[in-house]
Design a protein around this motif. Structure first.
Motif, PDB file in Angstrom:
ATOM      1  N   THR A 174       0.599  -1.550  -0.135  1.00  0.00           N
ATOM      2  CA  THR A 174      -0.544  -0.083   0.047  1.00  0.00           C
ATOM      3  C   THR A 174       0.860   1.421  -0.268  1.00  0.00           C
ATOM      4  O   THR A 174       0.631   2.357  -0.664  1.00  0.00           O
ATOM      5  CB  THR A 174      -0.741   0.176   1.732  1.00  0.00           C
ATOM      6  N   ASP A 182       2.294   2.492  -3.269  1.00  0.00           N
ATOM      7  CA  ASP A 182       1.154   2.520  -4.136  1.00  0.00           C
ATOM      8  C   ASP A 182       1.814   3.585  -5.534  1.00  0.00           C
ATOM      9  O   ASP A 182       2.047   4.593  -4.724  1.00  0.00           O
ATOM     10  CB  ASP A 182       0.007   3.076  -3.637  1.00  0.00           C
ATOM     11  N   GLU A 223      -2.882  -6.756  -2.949  1.00  0.00           N
ATOM     12  CA  GLU A 223      -2.582  -5.588  -2.602  1.00  0.00           C
ATOM     13  C   GLU A 223      -1.662  -4.846  -4.078  1.00  0.00           C
ATOM     14  O   GLU A 223      -2.020  -4.249  -5.001  1.00  0.00           O
ATOM     15  CB  GLU A 223      -2.085  -5.183  -1.415  1.00  0.00           C
ATOM     16  N   VAL A 244      -2.385  -2.345  -7.212  1.00  0.00           N
ATOM     17  CA  VAL A 244      -2.170  -1.029  -7.752  1.00  0.00           C
ATOM     18  C   VAL A 244      -1.608  -1.127  -9.017  1.00  0.00           C
ATOM     19  O   VAL A 244      -1.467  -0.545  -9.773  1.00  0.00           O
ATOM     20  CB  VAL A 244      -0.866  -1.693  -6.764  1.00  0.00           C
TER      21      VAL A 244
END
Length: 171
Positions: free
Chosen positions: A53, A56, A81, A85
């Motif tokens: 995260t 990102d 995740e 992304v």
């Protein structure tokens, strides 16, 4: 335009370029630090998801994110995740973009990870210029045994059409 305005414009352009170069170097250093931390963690540590995260929108981290999503032995939530992304920030480089699409296809075929498969299916829209991705996505939308994967594939197909119509789909 007089010489003073030309000099000022040239100086401003040089300052902007220097600032962009510094920001790129800072992003690369942040990515390296976070990737090193990620690799030092135990396989199922939730900090891995947090690190993804934090990466990102960091273009320097895209090759790493591709490797995470493609690795069936990696922590499932880190793979989820990473897929997200890659959907939001697909690589601009055509070779890396194709590699990302193929990594998402690999995750889509992972029989052990339903959640990873679902997110991989939802993340393929920016990669449908690759005929292999488009074909697998169409087949998945019609025939996958998991209805949530089918739904994710249909979402990607619709999103790919929208991206194509608006010209936002990139290369």
């Amino acid at each position: 335009m007089n010489d003073t305005n030309l000099t000022t414009t040239t100086q401003a352009a040089s300052a902007t370029e220097a600032m962009e170069a510094a920001e790129a170097m800072e992003a690369a250093e942040a990515a390296e630090r976070l990737i090193a931390e990620f690799r030092s963690l135990p396989p199922d540590n939730d900090r891995k998801r947090e690190i993804i995260t934090e990466l990102d929108a960091n273009a320097q981290a895209l090759p790493f994110l591709v490797s995470v999503v493609a690795d069936p032995g990696e922590y499932d939530l880190a793979r989820v995740e990473s897929a997200t992304v890659l959907r939001l920030w697909p690589p601009a480089d055509p070779a890396l973009r194709q590699e990302a699409g193929r990594a998402l296809l690999s995750a889509l075929r992972d029989p052990e990870e339903d959640l990873v498969r679902q997110y991989a299916a939802m993340s393929l829209a920016p990669y449908t210029a690759d005929p292999v991705v488009a074909a697998v996505l169409n087949t998945t939308a019609r025939a996958d045994e998991d209805p949530l994967v089918q739904s994710g594939a249909r979402f990607s197909i619709e999103e790919a059409h929208r991206l194509h119509e608006t010209g936002a789909g990139g290369p």
